[in-house]
Design a protein around this motif. Structure first.
Motif, PDB file in Angstrom:
ATOM      1  N   UNK A  52       0.874  -1.165   0.000  1.00  9.56           N
ATOM      2  CA  UNK A  52       0.000   0.000   0.000  1.00  9.56           C
ATOM      3  C   UNK A  52       0.912   1.216   0.000  1.00  9.56           C
ATOM      4  N   UNK A  53       0.713   2.089  -0.971  1.00  6.61           N
ATOM      5  CA  UNK A  53       1.516   3.298  -1.025  1.00  6.61           C
ATOM      6  C   UNK A  53       0.590   4.492  -0.770  1.00  6.61           C
ATOM      7  N   UNK A  54       1.047   5.370   0.126  1.00  5.71           N
ATOM      8  CA  UNK A  54       0.244   6.549   0.462  1.00  5.71           C
ATOM      9  C   UNK A  54       0.859   7.800  -0.160  1.00  5.71           C
ATOM     10  N   UNK A  55       0.002   8.610  -0.760  1.00  2.76           N
ATOM     11  CA  UNK A  55       0.431   9.882  -1.356  1.00  2.76           C
ATOM     12  C   UNK A  55      -0.321  11.018  -0.698  1.00  2.76           C
ATOM     13  N   UNK A  56       0.330  12.160  -0.568  1.00  3.20           N
ATOM     14  CA  UNK A  56      -0.394  13.387  -0.254  1.00  3.20           C
ATOM     15  C   UNK A  56      -1.139  13.792  -1.529  1.00  3.20           C
ATOM     16  N   UNK A  57      -2.400  14.121  -1.396  1.00  3.73           N
ATOM     17  CA  UNK A  57      -3.167  14.496  -2.588  1.00  3.73           C
ATOM     18  C   UNK A  57      -2.506  15.667  -3.314  1.00  3.73           C
ATOM     19  N   UNK A  58      -1.911  16.591  -2.530  1.00  5.58           N
ATOM     20  CA  UNK A  58      -1.233  17.744  -3.152  1.00  5.58           C
ATOM     21  C   UNK A  58      -0.071  17.303  -4.043  1.00  5.58           C
ATOM     22  N   UNK A  59       0.514  16.116  -3.744  1.00  4.59           N
ATOM     23  CA  UNK A  59       1.630  15.637  -4.552  1.00  4.59           C
ATOM     24  C   UNK A  59       1.162  14.968  -5.845  1.00  4.59           C
ATOM     25  N   UNK A  60      -0.116  14.555  -5.878  1.00  5.54           N
ATOM     26  CA  UNK A  60      -0.633  13.927  -7.105  1.00  5.54           C
ATOM     27  C   UNK A  60      -1.221  14.981  -8.031  1.00  5.54           C
ATOM     28  N   UNK A  61      -2.014  15.878  -7.434  1.00  4.38           N
ATOM     29  CA  UNK A  61      -2.729  16.881  -8.224  1.00  4.38           C
ATOM     30  C   UNK A  61      -2.219  18.262  -7.816  1.00  4.38           C
ATOM     31  N   UNK A  62      -1.504  18.957  -8.681  1.00  4.95           N
ATOM     32  CA  UNK A  62      -0.955  20.266  -8.305  1.00  4.95           C
ATOM     33  C   UNK A  62      -2.037  21.268  -7.894  1.00  4.95           C
ATOM     34  N   UNK A  63      -3.225  21.130  -8.450  1.00  7.34           N
ATOM     35  CA  UNK A  63      -4.292  22.092  -8.125  1.00  7.34           C
ATOM     36  C   UNK A  63      -5.336  21.460  -7.209  1.00  7.34           C
ATOM     37  N   UNK A  64      -4.920  20.480  -6.402  1.00 12.18           N
ATOM     38  CA  UNK A  64      -5.885  19.770  -5.535  1.00 12.18           C
ATOM     39  C   UNK A  64      -6.610  20.740  -4.612  1.00 12.18           C
ATOM     40  N   UNK A  65      -7.925  20.593  -4.546  1.00  9.74           N
ATOM     41  CA  UNK A  65      -8.754  21.477  -3.736  1.00  9.74           C
ATOM     42  C   UNK A  65      -9.291  20.684  -2.548  1.00  9.74           C
ATOM     43  N   UNK A  66      -8.593  20.772  -1.423  1.00 11.79           N
ATOM     44  CA  UNK A  66      -9.028  20.037  -0.237  1.00 11.79           C
ATOM     45  C   UNK A  66      -8.179  20.438   0.940  1.00 11.79           C
ATOM     46  N   UNK A  67      -8.091  19.561   1.945  1.00 11.76           N
ATOM     47  CA  UNK A  67      -7.289  19.861   3.128  1.00 11.76           C
ATOM     48  C   UNK A  67      -5.860  19.347   2.921  1.00 11.76           C
ATOM     49  N   UNK A  68      -4.877  20.006   3.559  1.00 13.46           N
ATOM     50  CA  UNK A  68      -3.468  19.598   3.365  1.00 13.46           C
ATOM     51  C   UNK A  68      -3.205  18.161   3.815  1.00 13.46           C
ATOM     52  N   UNK A  69      -4.020  17.664   4.746  1.00 11.29           N
ATOM     53  CA  UNK A  69      -3.807  16.300   5.237  1.00 11.29           C
ATOM     54  C   UNK A  69      -4.489  15.226   4.402  1.00 11.29           C
ATOM     55  N   UNK A  70      -5.169  15.615   3.331  1.00  7.80           N
ATOM     56  CA  UNK A  70      -5.869  14.617   2.505  1.00  7.80           C
ATOM     57  C   UNK A  70      -4.857  13.709   1.805  1.00  7.80           C
ATOM     58  N   UNK A  71      -5.149  12.423   1.805  1.00  8.24           N
ATOM     59  CA  UNK A  71      -4.220  11.453   1.218  1.00  8.24           C
ATOM     60  C   UNK A  71      -4.972  10.499   0.302  1.00  8.24           C
ATOM     61  N   UNK A  72      -4.182   9.801  -0.513  1.00 11.71           N
ATOM     62  CA  UNK A  72      -4.697   8.728  -1.344  1.00 11.71           C
ATOM     63  C   UNK A  72      -3.811   7.510  -1.123  1.00 11.71           C
ATOM     64  N   UNK A  73      -4.458   6.356  -0.970  1.00  9.77           N
ATOM     65  CA  UNK A  73      -3.701   5.119  -0.829  1.00  9.77           C
ATOM     66  C   UNK A  73      -4.069   4.181  -1.962  1.00  9.77           C
ATOM     67  N   UNK A  74      -3.061   3.488  -2.467  1.00  9.07           N
ATOM     68  CA  UNK A  74      -3.263   2.620  -3.621  1.00  9.07           C
ATOM     69  C   UNK A  74      -2.307   1.437  -3.506  1.00  9.07           C
ATOM     70  N   UNK A  75      -2.702   0.308  -4.099  1.00  8.96           N
ATOM     71  CA  UNK A  75      -1.863  -0.897  -4.046  1.00  8.96           C
ATOM     72  C   UNK A  75      -0.936  -0.936  -5.262  1.00  8.96           C
ATOM     73  N   UNK A  76       0.349  -1.099  -4.981  1.00 10.00           N
ATOM     74  CA  UNK A  76       1.341  -1.106  -6.060  1.00 10.00           C
ATOM     75  C   UNK A  76       2.193  -2.374  -5.947  1.00 10.00           C
ATOM     76  N   UNK A  77       2.321  -3.101  -7.056  1.00  9.39           N
ATOM     77  CA  UNK A  77       3.195  -4.275  -7.081  1.00  9.39           C
ATOM     78  C   UNK A  77       4.649  -3.830  -7.170  1.00  9.39           C
ATOM     79  N   UNK A  78       5.496  -4.682  -6.612  1.00  7.12           N
ATOM     80  CA  UNK A  78       6.911  -4.376  -6.433  1.00  7.12           C
ATOM     81  C   UNK A  78       7.598  -3.847  -7.694  1.00  7.12           C
ATOM     82  N   UNK A  79       7.259  -4.422  -8.864  1.00 11.34           N
ATOM     83  CA  UNK A  79       8.004  -4.048 -10.078  1.00 11.34           C
ATOM     84  C   UNK A  79       7.679  -2.643 -10.573  1.00 11.34           C
TER      85      UNK A  79
END
Lengths: 88, 214
Positions: A52-79
């Protein structure tokens, strides 16, 4: 960790919106048969690590409209993963 | 019956179809399914009844399964810990057979609201919630839930204050997610069954909050 864009075609499990983005490992999920192979009639063996990899929403979407603590989690395979700073 | 005899007291619009017929022409996938199915039956690999029974089994889930588990967790802290650490085993404790490879329960807290989306297709904890709702498989929800979750939630009637973080969980691979909503205030005297009735499908997806007690 950095999400790679490995240019793998077909039914892959890393959506484009997180490719080249940097996040942190939230947890190791275990070993799973590779669904990117199973989608094409293969067995997907040996099982591969999934995280499970966690991202700050601000790091995914430069114009993200939300709270600074908003995050997104997604499953990523090793490769699809590389240390932060590397992109290939 | 001929046209002259066809006069009764209701308007035919009353039983107009609620959705468009979508099976007048086969898609490529449907044609392939029917061809494969008839071959398997002809060759004696499986019977039509076995295929039907498996489809019925696949569709036996309902949101009540997840609601029972969450209501138990609300009244039993030890069960809650077990559900958070091993959701499949916690389901089995209540006699619910979960066929997913891995199930994860994520708890809403006063500081964080969680919601689930599968951006790639329609991955969903079917054993505990049944088939996903139409919105969940729509391209609009799948693309917008990760991009502007607060706006999507407001459209669902849920206004999360900025002091509460939102975590969006993309169910893109092998895990399936159950959101455990916070127990509403004013439910102290309610039975487990009454609590389960407050826990709706959408609240377990994170697109709604539990029903407030009457």
């Amino acid at each position: 960790m950095r999400i790679l864009d490995i240019g793998k075609p077909g039914h892959v499990r890393t959506p484009t919106y997180v490719r080249h983005k940097t996040g942190t490992i939230e947890r190791f999920c275990g070993l799973f048969e590779n669904p990117e192979d199973k989608a094409y009639g293969r067995w997907g063996l040996p099982p591969i690590p999934l995280y499970r990899v966690q991202f700050r929403q601000d790091d995914i979407w430069p114009d993200y409209d939300g709270a600074p603590g908003d995050v997104l989690e997604i499953e990523i395979y090793d490769h699809w993963l590389a240390p932060a700073g590397e992109d290939s | 019956m001929n046209g002259d005899e066809h006069n009764h007291d209701h308007d035919h619009d009353d039983h107009a179809p609620t959705r468009e017929d979508d099976d007048l022409e086969l898609t490529e996938g449907e044609a392939r399914f029917l061809a494969l199915k008839s071959l398997l039956i002809e060759q004696g690999v499986m019977t039509a009844d076995e295929i039907r029974a498996r489809m019925e089994f696949n569709e036996r889930g309902s949101p009540h399964q997840a609601a029972r588990m969450i209501a138990r967790a609300w009244v039993d802290p030890a069960y809650k810990e077990r559900m958070l650490s091993d959701t499949k085993a916690a389901a089995a404790e209540l006699g619910i057979e979960a066929t997913e490879a891995a199930l994860v329960t994520i708890e809403n807290t006063p500081k964080r609201h969680n919601m689930v989306v599968c951006t790639l297709c329609s991955c969903y904890p079917r054993s505990l919630l049944g088939e996903p709702p139409a919105f969940y498989v729509s391209k609009a929800y799948r693309s917008r839930a990760v991009r502007e979750p607060r706006k999507v939630l407001r459209e669902f009637g849920v206004d999360i204050p900025d002091a509460v973080d939102i975590a969006v969980h993309d169910s893109n691979a092998d895990l399936r997610y159950v959101i455990m909503p916070m127990r509403p205030a004013g439910t102290e005297g309610l039975s487990e069954d009454d609590l389960a009735a407050l826990i709706t499908r959408d609240s377990v997806v994170g697109c709604a909050l539990p029903v407030e007690p009457a």
